[in-house]
Design a protein around this motif. Structure first.
Motif, PDB file in Angstrom:
ATOM      1  N   LYS A   2      -9.127  -6.946  -5.027  1.00  0.00           N
ATOM      2  CA  LYS A   2      -7.977  -7.601  -4.409  1.00  0.00           C
ATOM      3  C   LYS A   2      -8.485  -8.580  -3.355  1.00  0.00           C
ATOM      4  CE  LYS A   2      -3.716  -6.693  -1.813  1.00  0.00           C
ATOM      5  NZ  LYS A   2      -2.897  -7.595  -2.631  1.00  0.00           N
ATOM      6  N   PRO A  10      -3.728  -6.437  -8.003  1.00  0.00           N
ATOM      7  CA  PRO A  10      -4.362  -5.743  -9.131  1.00  0.00           C
ATOM      8  C   PRO A  10      -3.827  -4.335  -9.325  1.00  0.00           C
ATOM      9  CG  PRO A  10      -5.816  -5.706  -7.233  1.00  0.00           C
ATOM     10  CD  PRO A  10      -4.645  -6.578  -6.869  1.00  0.00           C
ATOM     11  N   ALA A  31      -3.711 -12.201 -13.696  1.00  0.00           N
ATOM     12  CA  ALA A  31      -4.618 -13.101 -12.992  1.00  0.00           C
ATOM     13  C   ALA A  31      -3.961 -14.452 -12.774  1.00  0.00           C
ATOM     14  CB  ALA A  31      -5.918 -13.276 -13.778  1.00  0.00           C
ATOM     15  N   LYS A  70      -6.569  -4.352 -15.332  1.00  0.00           N
ATOM     16  CA  LYS A  70      -6.854  -5.070 -14.082  1.00  0.00           C
ATOM     17  C   LYS A  70      -5.594  -5.695 -13.484  1.00  0.00           C
ATOM     18  CE  LYS A  70     -10.339  -7.693 -15.558  1.00  0.00           C
ATOM     19  NZ  LYS A  70     -10.801  -7.203 -16.870  1.00  0.00           N
ATOM     20  N   GLY A  71      -4.695  -6.182 -14.339  1.00  0.00           N
ATOM     21  CA  GLY A  71      -3.458  -6.773 -13.845  1.00  0.00           C
ATOM     22  C   GLY A  71      -3.272  -8.203 -14.315  1.00  0.00           C
ATOM     23  N   ALA A  98      -8.515  -1.752 -10.564  1.00  0.00           N
ATOM     24  CA  ALA A  98      -9.240  -2.939 -10.091  1.00  0.00           C
ATOM     25  C   ALA A  98      -8.929  -3.237  -8.625  1.00  0.00           C
ATOM     26  CB  ALA A  98      -8.881  -4.143 -10.960  1.00  0.00           C
ATOM     27  N   TYR A 110      -7.119 -11.604  -9.203  1.00  0.00           N
ATOM     28  CA  TYR A 110      -6.089 -10.576  -9.383  1.00  0.00           C
ATOM     29  C   TYR A 110      -5.503 -10.293  -7.993  1.00  0.00           C
ATOM     30  CZ  TYR A 110      -7.925  -9.983 -14.060  1.00  0.00           C
ATOM     31  OH  TYR A 110      -8.316 -10.210 -15.366  1.00  0.00           O
TER      32      TYR A 110
END
Length: 425
Positions: free
Chosen positions: A105, A97, A75, A72-73, A101, A94
């Protein structure tokens, strides 16, 4: 899949909520939207993501807290505050992202249990829970529970982990673990597994590396500075190659790069990196399974790291021979043994007058150079520094009992003295 059947693999999906969702904190509406996205992720309760325009951002205060998900990236977090009551790091988003995901955004999620009430179309909403346990279908669960703890070193643990990742279908080309080190000369130790050799190579990085361009322009610097993790897909016409290492990996045929923080129990951030060379790179399922066990893996790595730290500190401050005795359990008052050794003792000439004549920083710099010269010569010739006494060094060159014969110990001590003194003998 029939109702009640165990979920196979690891999956993540988004779906629009059919109802309007409203969240209340301390009597204030924090979010209210009919455009909510629901994230469903294996073995986790559903998470409701609200468009930022439908969140009362004036009730949120951004914090320095970050977390990382490999699919997802990174956070970012906010504390929710209303009329004197607050919930720390209760909202997250995120903001940039990863591809998997991209749908969330500019969406914000809230921790269910940190809010006071949730409503769906005006009716009180009960949260769908999850037992949060690893299912029998998890590809690493059996190894993690039964065998992983038996690995006797970081190298052995990494080889076994790599074997299981590859066996599960991950196109793993290379894996590296960077563990920060409590050591006067060393910043960290990196352990690199490569598929070609199937072995692990350890490298000790000195503190000086922190000022070098190679480190400053690496994902490691970004992660240790609090940026979360780094994920870059290296396939396609225009991959994002914003770190020099990514350009090298792209040229070598890599297709995916993942670098994620691995946190120890004391909060120390270390790094796990994975490089793929198969089409499509890493799947969400593969990264999801690894991400699930990462907290347990980090504790296993921490055990080995603490052992190495203990050895390093004992070697540094009381000497290798004496340190080994401590690790072997000789710690009670009165424990001791006879030692046959050549004894080295040196002292900095005119140190008292130097402390009066030189500024503090200049004197400490001189003292460090002196210790590097003396202790370095001792260690280079097989000796052991027992202690630093003010501006003096006490060291030994052991004799017998598996150590050097007397003549060799004496020769090594003399050679060390010549190297430390500089002029040829």
């Amino acid at each position: 899949m029939t109702a009640g059947a165990p979920r196979v693999g690891y999956s993540m999906s988004f779906e629009p909520s059919p109802k309007r969702i409203r969240v209340v904190f301390n009597g204030r509406d924090v979010a209210d939207s009919d455009q909510v996205m629901i994230l469903r992720e294996t073995r986790l309760p559903p998470v409701y993501y609200f468009p930022r325009d439908d969140v009362r951002m004036e009730l949120l205060r951004r914090t320095d807290h970050h977390t990382h998900c490999p699919f997802k990236g990174n956070a970012a977090y906010w504390t929710v505050a209303a009329d004197g009551k607050q919930a720390e790091n209760a909202a997250w988003s995120y903001e940039d992202p990863f591809e998997d995901a991209a749908q969330i955004k500019d969406y914000i999620a809230l921790y269910w249990d940190r809010m006071d009430a949730w409503f769906a179309d005006g009716e009180r909403l009960d949260h769908e829970g999850s037992d949060g346990t690893l299912s029998t279908n998890h590809p690493f669960a059996d190894w993690l529970i039964r065998d992983a703890w038996q690995n006797s070193s970081v190298e052995d643990l990494m080889v076994r982990l790599a074997d299981h990742l590859v066996a599960s279908g991950m196109p793993l080309m290379r894996m590296r673990v960077l563990v920060r080190t409590l050591h006067p000369q060393l910043f960290a130790t990196s352990y690199t597994w490569d598929r070609k050799s199937g072995a692990v190579e350890a490298y000790q990085a000195r503190h000086e590396v922190l000022g070098k361009r190679e480190y400053l322009e690496s994902p490691y610097a970004a992660i240790l500075d609090g940026a979360g993790g780094v994920r870059r897909r290296l396939e396609g016409a225009e991959p994002r190659l914003d770190f020099p290492i990514l350009k090298e990996l792209h040229a070598d045929g890599a297709t995916d790069y993942v670098a994620m923080p691995m946190t120890f129990s004391d909060g120390q951030v270390n790094i796990l990196t994975l490089i793929a060379d198969g089409p499509g790179g890493f799947s969400t399922s593969g990264l999801g399974h690894l991400h699930e066990i990462l907290p347990v893996l980090s504790r296993l790595f921490e055990v080995h790291a603490l052992r190495l730290t203990a050895v390093t500190l004992l070697d540094t401050y009381i000497g290798k021979h004496t340190g080994q005795r401590v690790l072997d359990g000789q710690i009670k008052r009165g424990d001791g043994e006879d030692m046959h050794a050549v004894i080295w003792f040196c002292d900095l000439r005119s140190s008292t007058s130097l402390t009066e004549a030189l500024p503090r920083d200049a004197y400490l710099n001189l003292l460090n150079q002196y210790f590097d010269c003396m202790a370095g010569a001792v260690l280079d010739h097989g000796g052991e520094v027992l202690k630093f006494i003010g501006d003096a060094v006490l060291a030994v060159f052991p004799i017998g009992d598996g150590s050097q014969p007397p003549a060799q110990a004496c020769a090594n001590a003399v050679a060390a003295a010549c190297d430390a003194y500089r002029p040829p003998c």
